[in-house]
Design a protein around this motif. Structure first.
Motif, PDB file in Angstrom:
ATOM      1  N   ILE A  48       0.868  -1.178   0.000  1.00  0.00           N
ATOM      2  CA  ILE A  48       0.000   0.000   0.000  1.00  0.00           C
ATOM      3  C   ILE A  48       0.903   1.226   0.000  1.00  0.00           C
ATOM      4  CG2 ILE A  48      -1.785   1.289   1.217  1.00  0.00           C
ATOM      5  CD1 ILE A  48      -2.659  -1.296   2.531  1.00  0.00           C
ATOM      6  N   GLU A  49       0.636   2.151  -0.912  1.00  0.00           N
ATOM      7  CA  GLU A  49       1.456   3.368  -0.984  1.00  0.00           C
ATOM      8  C   GLU A  49       0.584   4.571  -1.301  1.00  0.00           C
ATOM      9  OE1 GLU A  49       5.635   4.916  -2.978  1.00  0.00           O
ATOM     10  OE2 GLU A  49       4.409   3.477  -4.083  1.00  0.00           O
ATOM     11  N   ASN A  50       0.746   5.612  -0.508  1.00  0.00           N
ATOM     12  CA  ASN A  50       0.096   6.906  -0.767  1.00  0.00           C
ATOM     13  C   ASN A  50       1.216   7.927  -0.945  1.00  0.00           C
ATOM     14  OD1 ASN A  50      -1.933   9.238   1.154  1.00  0.00           O
ATOM     15  ND2 ASN A  50      -1.747   9.014  -1.044  1.00  0.00           N
ATOM     16  N   LYS A  51       1.320   8.471  -2.149  1.00  0.00           N
ATOM     17  CA  LYS A  51       2.449   9.343  -2.486  1.00  0.00           C
ATOM     18  C   LYS A  51       1.943  10.745  -2.816  1.00  0.00           C
ATOM     19  CE  LYS A  51       5.554   7.607  -5.169  1.00  0.00           C
ATOM     20  NZ  LYS A  51       6.224   7.094  -6.405  1.00  0.00           N
ATOM     21  N   VAL A  69       3.921   7.581   2.108  1.00  0.00           N
ATOM     22  CA  VAL A  69       3.871   6.506   3.082  1.00  0.00           C
ATOM     23  C   VAL A  69       3.749   5.211   2.290  1.00  0.00           C
ATOM     24  CG1 VAL A  69       1.351   6.705   3.335  1.00  0.00           C
ATOM     25  CG2 VAL A  69       2.682   5.520   5.079  1.00  0.00           C
ATOM     26  N   LYS A  70       4.517   4.211   2.698  1.00  0.00           N
ATOM     27  CA  LYS A  70       4.504   2.935   1.993  1.00  0.00           C
ATOM     28  C   LYS A  70       4.623   1.798   2.994  1.00  0.00           C
ATOM     29  CE  LYS A  70       6.702   0.383  -1.817  1.00  0.00           C
ATOM     30  NZ  LYS A  70       7.781   0.418  -2.844  1.00  0.00           N
ATOM     31  N   VAL A  71       3.748   0.804   2.845  1.00  0.00           N
ATOM     32  CA  VAL A  71       3.760  -0.358   3.727  1.00  0.00           C
ATOM     33  C   VAL A  71       3.812  -1.619   2.875  1.00  0.00           C
ATOM     34  CG1 VAL A  71       2.501  -1.668   5.476  1.00  0.00           C
ATOM     35  CG2 VAL A  71       2.464   0.833   5.531  1.00  0.00           C
ATOM     36  N   GLU A  72       4.742  -2.525   3.208  1.00  0.00           N
ATOM     37  CA  GLU A  72       4.864  -3.807   2.520  1.00  0.00           C
ATOM     38  C   GLU A  72       4.767  -4.932   3.548  1.00  0.00           C
ATOM     39  OE1 GLU A  72       8.132  -3.809  -0.580  1.00  0.00           O
ATOM     40  OE2 GLU A  72       8.644  -1.989   0.546  1.00  0.00           O
ATOM     41  N   VAL A  73       3.907  -5.906   3.269  1.00  0.00           N
ATOM     42  CA  VAL A  73       3.701  -7.026   4.183  1.00  0.00           C
ATOM     43  C   VAL A  73       3.765  -8.324   3.389  1.00  0.00           C
ATOM     44  CG1 VAL A  73       2.136  -8.128   5.829  1.00  0.00           C
ATOM     45  CG2 VAL A  73       2.232  -5.630   5.683  1.00  0.00           C
ATOM     46  N   ALA A  74       4.406  -9.343   3.952  1.00  0.00           N
ATOM     47  CA  ALA A  74       4.453 -10.665   3.319  1.00  0.00           C
ATOM     48  C   ALA A  74       4.350 -11.733   4.398  1.00  0.00           C
ATOM     49  CB  ALA A  74       5.747 -10.839   2.527  1.00  0.00           C
ATOM     50  N   PHE A  75       3.703 -12.852   4.066  1.00  0.00           N
ATOM     51  CA  PHE A  75       3.581 -13.948   5.021  1.00  0.00           C
ATOM     52  C   PHE A  75       3.524 -15.280   4.282  1.00  0.00           C
ATOM     53  CE2 PHE A  75       1.142 -17.069   7.406  1.00  0.00           C
ATOM     54  CZ  PHE A  75       1.825 -17.080   8.624  1.00  0.00           C
ATOM     55  N   GLN A  76       4.248 -16.244   4.810  1.00  0.00           N
ATOM     56  CA  GLN A  76       4.186 -17.610   4.306  1.00  0.00           C
ATOM     57  C   GLN A  76       4.268 -18.574   5.490  1.00  0.00           C
ATOM     58  OE1 GLN A  76       6.947 -18.594   1.185  1.00  0.00           O
ATOM     59  NE2 GLN A  76       6.541 -20.791   1.289  1.00  0.00           N
ATOM     60  N   GLY A  80       7.837  -0.575   6.507  1.00  0.00           N
ATOM     61  CA  GLY A  80       7.053   0.640   6.336  1.00  0.00           C
ATOM     62  C   GLY A  80       7.919   1.877   6.395  1.00  0.00           C
ATOM     63  N   THR A  81       7.593   2.855   5.562  1.00  0.00           N
ATOM     64  CA  THR A  81       8.284   4.149   5.585  1.00  0.00           C
ATOM     65  C   THR A  81       7.253   5.262   5.476  1.00  0.00           C
ATOM     66  OG1 THR A  81       8.575   4.163   3.172  1.00  0.00           O
ATOM     67  CG2 THR A  81      10.370   3.218   4.486  1.00  0.00           C
ATOM     68  N   ILE A  82       7.507   6.333   6.200  1.00  0.00           N
ATOM     69  CA  ILE A  82       6.652   7.517   6.110  1.00  0.00           C
ATOM     70  C   ILE A  82       7.516   8.744   6.371  1.00  0.00           C
ATOM     71  CG2 ILE A  82       5.943   7.276   8.540  1.00  0.00           C
ATOM     72  CD1 ILE A  82       3.247   8.518   7.702  1.00  0.00           C
ATOM     73  N   THR A  83       7.413   9.721   5.513  1.00  0.00           N
ATOM     74  CA  THR A  83       8.250  10.909   5.651  1.00  0.00           C
ATOM     75  C   THR A  83       7.581  11.945   6.534  1.00  0.00           C
ATOM     76  OG1 THR A  83       7.332  11.960   3.677  1.00  0.00           O
ATOM     77  CG2 THR A  83       9.254  10.546   3.371  1.00  0.00           C
ATOM     78  N   GLU A  84       8.403  12.737   7.171  1.00  0.00           N
ATOM     79  CA  GLU A  84       7.901  13.814   8.025  1.00  0.00           C
ATOM     80  C   GLU A  84       7.075  14.801   7.202  1.00  0.00           C
ATOM     81  OE1 GLU A  84      10.159  16.028  11.451  1.00  0.00           O
ATOM     82  OE2 GLU A  84      10.525  17.110   9.564  1.00  0.00           O
ATOM     83  N   PHE A 130      14.228   6.822  12.902  1.00  0.00           N
ATOM     84  CA  PHE A 130      13.923   8.095  12.265  1.00  0.00           C
ATOM     85  C   PHE A 130      15.227   8.726  11.823  1.00  0.00           C
ATOM     86  CE2 PHE A 130      13.028  12.719  12.399  1.00  0.00           C
ATOM     87  CZ  PHE A 130      12.005  12.749  11.448  1.00  0.00           C
ATOM     88  N   GLU A 131      15.408   8.739  10.507  1.00  0.00           N
ATOM     89  CA  GLU A 131      16.645   9.284   9.946  1.00  0.00           C
ATOM     90  C   GLU A 131      16.340  10.105   8.707  1.00  0.00           C
ATOM     91  OE1 GLU A 131      19.194   6.014   9.104  1.00  0.00           O
ATOM     92  OE2 GLU A 131      19.626   5.540  11.205  1.00  0.00           O
ATOM     93  N   GLU A 132      17.011  11.263   8.606  1.00  0.00           N
ATOM     94  CA  GLU A 132      16.904  12.132   7.436  1.00  0.00           C
ATOM     95  C   GLU A 132      15.441  12.402   7.063  1.00  0.00           C
ATOM     96  OE1 GLU A 132      19.152  10.331   4.352  1.00  0.00           O
ATOM     97  OE2 GLU A 132      21.083  10.636   5.342  1.00  0.00           O
ATOM     98  N   GLY A 133      14.641  12.696   8.076  1.00  0.00           N
ATOM     99  CA  GLY A 133      13.253  13.082   7.836  1.00  0.00           C
ATOM    100  C   GLY A 133      12.319  11.944   7.505  1.00  0.00           C
ATOM    101  N   THR A 134      12.751  10.697   7.734  1.00  0.00           N
ATOM    102  CA  THR A 134      11.910   9.541   7.403  1.00  0.00           C
ATOM    103  C   THR A 134      11.810   8.590   8.586  1.00  0.00           C
ATOM    104  OG1 THR A 134      12.502   9.649   5.058  1.00  0.00           O
ATOM    105  CG2 THR A 134      11.589   7.584   5.859  1.00  0.00           C
ATOM    106  N   LEU A 135      10.585   8.226   8.919  1.00  0.00           N
ATOM    107  CA  LEU A 135      10.323   7.237   9.950  1.00  0.00           C
ATOM    108  C   LEU A 135      10.157   5.891   9.259  1.00  0.00           C
ATOM    109  CD1 LEU A 135       9.659   7.261  13.101  1.00  0.00           C
ATOM    110  CD2 LEU A 135       7.258   7.179  12.396  1.00  0.00           C
ATOM    111  N   PHE A 136      10.919   4.871   9.691  1.00  0.00           N
ATOM    112  CA  PHE A 136      10.783   3.595   8.991  1.00  0.00           C
ATOM    113  C   PHE A 136      10.911   2.402   9.914  1.00  0.00           C
ATOM    114  CE2 PHE A 136      15.271   4.734   8.620  1.00  0.00           C
ATOM    115  CZ  PHE A 136      15.938   3.551   8.930  1.00  0.00           C
ATOM    116  N   ILE A 137      10.283   1.296   9.468  1.00  0.00           N
ATOM    117  CA  ILE A 137      10.315   0.008  10.165  1.00  0.00           C
ATOM    118  C   ILE A 137      10.720  -1.039   9.136  1.00  0.00           C
ATOM    119  CG2 ILE A 137       8.975  -1.719  11.431  1.00  0.00           C
ATOM    120  CD1 ILE A 137       7.047   0.467  12.230  1.00  0.00           C
ATOM    121  N   ASP A 138      11.639  -1.906   9.510  1.00  0.00           N
ATOM    122  CA  ASP A 138      12.058  -2.988   8.614  1.00  0.00           C
ATOM    123  C   ASP A 138      12.286  -4.235   9.464  1.00  0.00           C
ATOM    124  OD1 ASP A 138      12.986  -4.632   6.670  1.00  0.00           O
ATOM    125  OD2 ASP A 138      14.563  -3.304   5.934  1.00  0.00           O
TER     126      ASP A 138
END
Length: 509
Positions: free
Chosen positions: A365-368, A375-382, A422-426, A476-484
């Motif tokens: 899902i991405e809203n640009k 904001v971008k979210v990627e999910v995978a499951f197996q 997931g990533t989302i910019t300030e 949170f680095e360089e104006g971007t909040l992210f989870i990996d």
């Protein structure tokens, strides 16, 4: 698989379709044509029913008298979704030209008109919504080709405006403008199976406008422009693709002092199914090029583009999809308190039997807003083979296998792969928050400071909670909040740090 194109499109697109020797009497040709036509249409309805959540009926009446052949057919489809009954009823009248027809390699020409209605009954409110005469005697031309065992079809609705009735009261008008449809269906030698089909659709526009007594209180309309669609199906190996696009979808609203509008541009929806080695892969994707909202005559607010995509891989082609869909529909339309436990358990087993150790689900899902703000979210499951086996054994057996295992054992045993990124910019958060405040009539002066303060609070709380782990899942680095966060082959990768499941749980003991 909810109601698919195969469930409704095939019967609708064939709708109205019905020895190359001009000296052969029409009466002799008629018998062969009638047999082929009835076989072809019944096959389409039967195969469509296999993917349907509802009930469909089809009848064709062919008459021959004085070298003139006429055709009248009817198609009815009804579906119950969450106790809401939806009914489609279509009928057509046509003349059939058998001058160039013979049972071996001839061609029958069909020309006629089609009309129909859509009815929605809502028992919760007691309302009945009716759109009648929706196609306004749309003109169509069809061709049944015995040599190719194929049927080709073209149809056109120029302009048609019909009332929308709710409990016999006119509340809106529905307008179709310049709609064109074409279809090609190929059968096997005796018309007992559909081998493939292609269809195409183009339309200048659709419009729904509130009228009548309701319009005195609410002025509202919805417009869709430049619609284009196509679909393709191949029976073996299974392949299905469909694409639908629209240039704009515009909603206007006004009531008293309040007014507003929302405009979506460059819309696209895609669906695909493909069989390989007995397993099915599917993709469903949506893309909106632009989202614009206006409230109370203020300047338009740009909410950017939206992209949603889901991939499902490694699903069994169980063939009896109709049975599964009917069970799903029956359960979804029941009051939860009335659902039979044994029936629900059997349904869960049926669902589990679709899965394999190769079944994998991925979503994006991405809203640009701009290239830099999104904001971008990627999910995978197996799941693992052990999880699939446990689920297929039924809830009680699965619970027995889960019982007594620690969280570490459950994760390492039953999950093959998991990913959340997931990533989302300030800048994105500030911009979207300002628009939210504007739509709610609030001051935006402090939006930037509030977002920055919120980010600092989140980072502080996460740091406190994950301190024993030695690595934070949120950065949170360089104006971007992210989870990996990712898990594969028994190892976790948290923002670049590798840990075992046991190490993670041990850190919090």
């Amino acid at each position: 698989m909810k109601k698919t194109i195969l469930a409704v499109a095939l019967p609708l697109i064939i709708y109205g379709c019905s020895d190359n020797n001009d000296n052969v009497p029409v009466a002799e040709k008629f018998t062969s044509f009638e047999k082929s036509y009835i076989a072809a249409t019944n096959t389409v309805v039967k195969q469509s029913s296999d993917f349907s959540m509802g009930t469909m009926t089809y009848t064709a009446k062919l008459d021959q008298a004085n070298d003139k052949v006429t055709l009248k057919d009817t198609f009815n489809y009804s579906e119950n979704q969450n106790s809401v009954l939806i009914q489609y009823n279509f009928s057509s009248d046509a003349n059939v030209d058998l001058a160039k027809y013979n049972a071996k390699d001839g061609v029958a020409k069909i020309a006629g008109t089609t009309n129909g209605s859509v009815t929605v009954e809502i028992p919760q409110t007691g309302d009945k919504v009716v759109i009648d005469n929706i196609l306004a005697n749309a003109k169509y031309e069809g061709e049944l080709n015995e040599k190719n065992k194929a049927f080709g079809y073209t149809a056109k609705v120029e302009n048609n405006t019909v009332p929308v009735l709710v409990s016999d009261t006119k509340i809106a008008e529905f307008t179709l403008t310049d709609l064109n449809n074409n279809v090609a269906i190929n059968f096997n030698d005796d018309y007992s199976a559909v081998k493939s089909f292609k269809s195409g659709f183009e339309g200048k526009g659709l419009n729904l406008k509130v009228v009548g007594p309701m319009a005195e209180e609410v002025q509202a309309s919805a417009d869709v422009t430049k619609l284009v669609g196509s679909s393709e199906y191949v029976a073996s190996p299974l392949k299905y693709t469909s694409t639908g696009t629209a240039a704009t979808f515009d909603i206007q609203f006004a009531s008293g002092k309040d007014s507003g509008s929302a405009k979506l541009s460059n819309l696209e929806a895609k669906t695909s199914l493909q069989e390989n080695g007995g397993l099915i892969s599917a993709n469903i994707g949506y893309n909106v090029g632009g989202i614009s909202v206006v409230k109370d005559q203020l300047a338009a607010l740009d909410f950017g583009s939206l992209f949603v995509s889901t991939d499902i891989k490694g699903i069994k082609d169980i063939k009896n999809w109709k049975d599964l869909i009917e069970k799903a529909n029956a359960l979804s339309t029941q009051d939860p308190s009335d659902i039979d436990e044994a029936e629900a358990v059997n349904f869960l087993k049926d669902i589990a039997n679709i899965f394999t150790k190769d079944t994998r689900i991925e979503s994006v899902i991405e809203n640009k807003l701009t290239i830099g703000d999104a904001v971008k979210v990627e999910v995978a499951f197996q799941g693992s083979e052990a999880l699939v086996s446990a689920l297929q054994a039924g809830p009680d057996a699965a619970a027995a296998q889960f019982e007594g295992k620690s969280p570490v054992e459950l994760i390492d045993t039953f999950i093959t792969e998991f990913k959340f990124k997931g990533t989302i910019t300030e800048g994105y958060m500030i911009s979207q928050y300002e628009k939210y405040l504007t739509l709610n009539g609030q001051d935006t002066a402090q939006a930037k400071d509030e977002v920055k303060g919120g980010i600092q609070m989140v980072m502080m709380l996460v740091a406190m909670q994950t301190a024993p782990l030695g690595v934070s899942p949120v950065k949170f680095e360089e104006g971007t909040l992210f989870i990996d966060v990712a898990f594969k082959d028994g190892k976790w990768n948290i923002n670049g740090t590798t840990l075992t499941t046991a190490e993670i749980f041990a850190a919090f003991q």
